[in-house]
Design an enzyme around this catalytic site. Structure first.
Site, mmCIF file in Angstrom:
data_model
loop_
_atom_site.group_PDB
_atom_site.id
_atom_site.type_symbol
_atom_site.label_atom_id
_atom_site.label_comp_id
_atom_site.label_asym_id
_atom_site.label_seq_id
_atom_site.Cartn_x
_atom_site.Cartn_y
_atom_site.Cartn_z
ATOM 1 N N ASP A 195 0.909 -1.304 -0.153
ATOM 2 C CA ASP A 195 0.090 -0.038 0.045
ATOM 3 C C ASP A 195 0.994 1.093 0.082
ATOM 4 O O ASP A 195 1.516 1.555 0.886
ATOM 5 C CB ASP A 195 -0.920 -0.101 1.296
ATOM 6 N N HIS A 196 0.955 1.914 -0.951
ATOM 7 C CA HIS A 196 2.074 2.768 -1.332
ATOM 8 C C HIS A 196 1.964 3.983 -0.385
ATOM 9 O O HIS A 196 2.970 4.737 -0.255
ATOM 10 C CB HIS A 196 2.289 3.258 -2.542
ATOM 11 N N HIS A 258 -5.389 2.851 1.451
ATOM 12 C CA HIS A 258 -4.860 4.388 1.681
ATOM 13 C C HIS A 258 -5.653 5.115 2.936
ATOM 14 O O HIS A 258 -4.886 5.193 3.941
ATOM 15 C CB HIS A 258 -4.850 5.166 0.511
HETATM 16 C C1 BG6 Z 1 -3.523 4.803 -6.199
HETATM 17 C C2 BG6 Z 1 -5.117 5.199 -6.694
HETATM 18 O O1 BG6 Z 1 -3.693 3.719 -5.394
HETATM 19 O O2 BG6 Z 1 -3.336 6.112 -5.096
HETATM 20 C C3 BG6 Z 1 -5.099 6.461 -7.637
HETATM 21 O O3 BG6 Z 1 -5.410 3.990 -7.616
HETATM 22 C C4 BG6 Z 1 -4.824 7.498 -6.552
HETATM 23 O O4 BG6 Z 1 -6.627 6.464 -7.970
HETATM 24 C C5 BG6 Z 1 -3.482 7.441 -5.833
HETATM 25 O O5 BG6 Z 1 -4.735 8.759 -7.319
HETATM 26 C C6 BG6 Z 1 -2.897 8.410 -5.118
HETATM 27 O O6 BG6 Z 1 -1.631 8.302 -4.678
HETATM 28 P P1 BG6 Z 1 -0.654 9.560 -4.312
HETATM 29 O O7 BG6 Z 1 0.511 9.039 -3.849
HETATM 30 O O8 BG6 Z 1 -0.765 10.335 -5.462
HETATM 31 O O9 BG6 Z 1 -1.375 10.418 -3.230
#
Ligand code: BG6
Length: 504
Positions: A195-196, A258
């Protein structure tokens, strides 16, 4: 997450499934470059790209290089203030090879096995192989099965680990089925579900803030906290991802993963150690203590045409590959409760959406008002709320808002702020947010990855809303204009409790 100074990872080979995909060129390979720049890659490593299209290793590497060069300096991108020095790139490119193959066919994996054996003689990587599944989720199960059948997950001669991207399942049943399928081939300690958001420094800092300071923890409970608001606002639309997004929607795309990671970091009990399982156990406790979300406590929205940053943008239904009468939500807001000693009765309000006025992610903790004894003559609305705001992105930092006396002969209060900005204190190394995650996987630290039970517990919380929405097509879409903070029903949701969202 390592304490102290990080050492280079052990020798490894990394096989990237989905070598030609967006994730690979935008995040995975740039993260490897940043790890190399930071001296965290070992002497010996091999990067193997695997994808459907036939091409040579040189062509693959050149394509990645071109993309990064084009992106460098582009405003608002992960590459805004980046350079790519030639010597560094030569080392990365020199480690690259490419295989064409179908992810579902055994034959591909037989060739991959031979390829790894051949690479192992030129680039000894001690049998350590990381398989990175940067592919559509429909391939996850097949790839893990084929890897298992080909003997590639056998870790008797070096470690074998698999990074699995999101979405991990589409709902509780599919997440359970995928976990069960994977568990037949991989042990939990070989499985790294990404989960990044957990790769973001500010998210990791929540634990430091809470558990490395004696100051805040005594306030961190239902006695002192009135409610918590978690906002993940995005100004982007869905771009070219219409096909994926139509079957996903904002709830699945953002919430059980997230937003719940932000919530878990905020709400978890102190772990007994910084061991991966100790931390993950405390997080899963949060999800288990959460009431299943009530459909009456959740609202959805979809953006129509509007204006963002002075620019006209189209509505969701006009985006490529989106149905003209689409019922997919691009915004969701919900109220959740955590039934445990610390949080009973404290509402957690969550919201996220596309095409909101700006990119803004924060966790806002609203403290209870002071008893008014000293300010009996002060009208209630002259007292301002005390807030602690953890700004996750952009403008990473922490802000504390509290009341102060305005100078003068009468007692009048003003809301003032104390600010900590990361940028003022720390020089940040270039990062796309995947560096820590990839490095941690290479050293076998699963702290920042999702365990099977976490994923399932999170889906279980949102499942009642998924079911209710699937059975009830929205009738009022689009219900917010691009560039606004979401639909009116979201304001009504929080206003029911006599509260309001913080402005985005
Ligand atoms: C991704 C989603 O996991 O996370 C996207 O699939 C989203 O829809 C993105 O835009 C948001 O990540 P970050 O790091 O740009 O806030």
């Amino acid at each position: 997450m390592t304490a102290g100074k990080a050492r280079p990872a052990p020798p490894f080979a990394m096989v990237i499934f989905g070598a030609n995909g967006d994730l690979t060129r935008r995040l995975v390979v740039p993260a490897l470059c940043n790890l190399e720049r930071a001296g965290l890659l070992p002497e010996k490593f091999a990067i193997v790209g695997l994808d459907h299209n036939p091409r040579s290793a040189e062509d693959w590497a050149a394509g990645l290089h071109d993309f990064m060069q084009r992106m460098i300096g582009s405003k608002g991108s992960e590459f805004e203030d980046r350079t790519l020095d030639d010597a560094l790139w030569r080392r990365i490119a020199g480690s690259m090879s490419y295989l064409q193959g179908d992810f579902t066919k055994a034959e591909t994996f037989a060739r991959l096995s031979d390829h790894l054996k051949a690479r192992a003689t030129g680039t000894p990587f001690d049998g350590n192989v990381l398989f990175y599944l940067a592919v559509s989720d429909r391939f996850f199960g097949d790839i893990v099965d084929r890897l298992g059948e080909a003997g590639l997950l056998d870790d008797s001669g070096g470690w074998r680990r698999v990074i699995i991207e999101k979405p991990f399942g589409h709902d509780l049943a599919s997440a359970k089925a995928l976990n069960a399928r994977i568990a037949k081939r991989l042990r939990e300690d070989q499985t790294f579900r990404i989960d990044h958001f957990l790769g973001k420094e500010t998210v990791q800092n929540i634990m430091a803030l809470r558990f490395a300071n004696g100051l805040f923890e005594p306030l961190w409970n239902r006695d002192r906290i009135d409610h918590v608001q978690i906002t993940v606002a995005e100004s982007i639309g869905i771009g070219t991802r219409g096909k994926f997004y139509e079957s996903t929607g904002a709830l699945r795309d953002m919430v059980p993963n997230h937003l719940f990671q932000l919530l878990a970091m905020t709400a978890m009990e102190p772990p007994v150690s910084f061991d991966a399982n100790a931390i993950r156990a405390k997080k899963v406790d949060v999800f288990r203590a959460m009431h299943p979300a009530k459909p009456a406590d959740a609202v959805r929205g979809q953006y129509g045409a509007g204006v963002i940053g002075g620019e006209k943008v189209k509505g969701y239904r006009q985006e490529p590959l989106v149905a003209a009468d689409s019922g997919t939500e691009t915004f969701v807001a919900m109220r959740l409760f955590i039934d445990n000693w610390r949080w009973a009765g404290v509402p957690f309000y969550l919201r996220t959406g596309k095409r909101m006025p700006k990119r803004w992610t924060e966790i806002a903790i609203r403290f209870r008002n002071a008893p008014y004894a000293l300010f009996r003559e002060t009208p209630v609305d002259a007292m301002h709320a005390d807030w602690m705001i953890l700004q996750i992105q952009p403008d990473e930092g922490i802000r504390l808002r509290f009341n102060a006396k305005r100078p003068g002969q009468t007692v009048a209060l003003d809301s003032v702020a104390m600010d900590f900005r990361y940028a003022d204190w720390f020089k940040q190394a270039p990062s796309v947010g995947y560096e820590t995650l990839i490095y941690d996987c290479l050293i076998g630290d699963a702290t920042l990855f999702q365990r099977a039970d976490q994923v399932e517990a999170a889906w279980a919380v949102v499942e009642p809303v998924l079911d209710a929405w699937a059975a009830d097509r929205p009738k009022d879409f689009p219900n917010y204009a691009a560039g606004t903070p979401g639909p009116e029903c979201a304001d009504a949701l929080i206003a029911r409790d006599g509260r309001a969202w913080r402005p985005v």
